[in-house]
Design an enzyme around this catalytic site. Structure first.
Site, PDB file in Angstrom:
ATOM      1  N   GLU A 109       0.820  -1.208   0.000  1.00 45.89           N
ATOM      2  CA  GLU A 109       0.000   0.000   0.000  1.00 45.89           C
ATOM      3  C   GLU A 109       0.859   1.266   0.000  1.00 45.89           C
ATOM      4  OE1 GLU A 109      -4.047  -1.443   2.166  1.00 45.89           O
ATOM      5  OE2 GLU A 109      -2.191  -1.711   3.290  1.00 45.89           O
ATOM      6  N   GLU A 129      -3.581  -9.490   3.507  1.00 46.78           N
ATOM      7  CA  GLU A 129      -4.252  -9.266   4.794  1.00 46.78           C
ATOM      8  C   GLU A 129      -5.320 -10.307   5.093  1.00 46.78           C
ATOM      9  OE1 GLU A 129      -2.617  -5.122   3.919  1.00 46.78           O
ATOM     10  OE2 GLU A 129      -3.241  -6.890   2.806  1.00 46.78           O
TER      11      GLU A 129
END
Length: 255
Positions: A109, A129
């Site tokens: 990210e 995740e």
């Protein structure tokens, strides 16, 4: 904040920001978030800095959020800036990612938050995740489908599987692949090219590219004019034209 969590060096108009937690695979804790946020503030407030590079120590970019810190209740967030002090408030000036090793979860990210990416040929990207019962809420679920085909982004988000540097390049996620270990060198080369350009023109160009995706057909020319017209009427515009005619390097004033 540990003074060593983030290293900042400025030379010849280029800032290099290094996440410096190699023993933790440069995972992001609160100290890293504070360090990156402070560096971004310096980047945008110092007129002598033209571009910045975000990288990680010891040939690893970033393995994401520090989960050991997370389970103790520490969140690597900065108010108004989000995860790692970056993902919710991007700098006005160009930010280049120099990526080695792994760019996973929050590390991916962070890479997605950069304007351009120079990547070692051994790099793995991913938002895994879901494999830990979490979600890529630091921009991965929103930025990834804007930077690669949405179906591929969906696959990555739901499976948590990684992709290689070559696959990322084929998908248009990254700009350049370089031999492993030379990403920072390649990023510095690009940053120096950017830093040699007119600073007002660079800022305006980045702003239009970033903001124009949300402009309608009716408003896009007016919105662009509001941003770029001051560039065309600047002293730098005259200097750039003179320098070209006189076959010399321009002397930018930023006005």
């Amino acid at each position: 904040m540990s003074e060593d969590a983030v290293l900042v060096n400025v030379e010849d108009g280029v800032m290099v920001v290094t996440i410096n937690r190699p023993k933790a695979k440069n995972s992001v804790n609160l100290a890293v978030a504070k360090g990156i946020a402070a560096a971004m503030d310096q980047l945008d407030s110092d007129d002598s800095i033209r571009a910045a590079i975000l990288t990680g120590a010891d040939n690893t970019f970033c393995a994401g959020m520090d989960l050991k810190a997370f389970v103790t209740g520490e969140l690597p967030m900065i108010k108004g800036r989000g995860f790692a002090g970056l993902v919710e408030k991007l700098p006005q000036k160009p930010l280049i990612g120099a990526v080695e090793g792994f760019a996973l979860a929050g590390g991916c990210e962070l890479a997605l938050s950069c304007d351009v990416l120079v990547v070692g040929d051994n790099v793995k990207f991913g938002i895994p995740e879901v494999k830990r019962g979490l979600a890529a809420a630091a921009g991965g679920l929103m930025r990834l489908p804007k930077q690669i085909p949405p179906r591929i982004a969906m696959e990555m988000a739901l499976t948590g599987d990684f992709i290689s540097a070559q696959r990322a390049y084929e998908l248009g996620l990254i700009n350049r692949i370089v031999p492993a270990g030379s990403a920072l060198e390649g990023a510095l080369e690009m940053a120096k090219t950017i830093a040699a350009n007119g600073p007002m023109a660079v800022l305006a160009s980045k702003r239009v590219v970033v903001e124009s995706g949300n402009w309608s057909e009716e408003e896009m020319w007016k919105n662009q004019a509001a941003i770029v017209d001051p560039v065309f009427s600047s002293e730098d515009a005259i200097e750039g034209s003179k320098a070209f005619a006189e076959k010399r390097a321009p002397n930018w004033k930023g006005k």
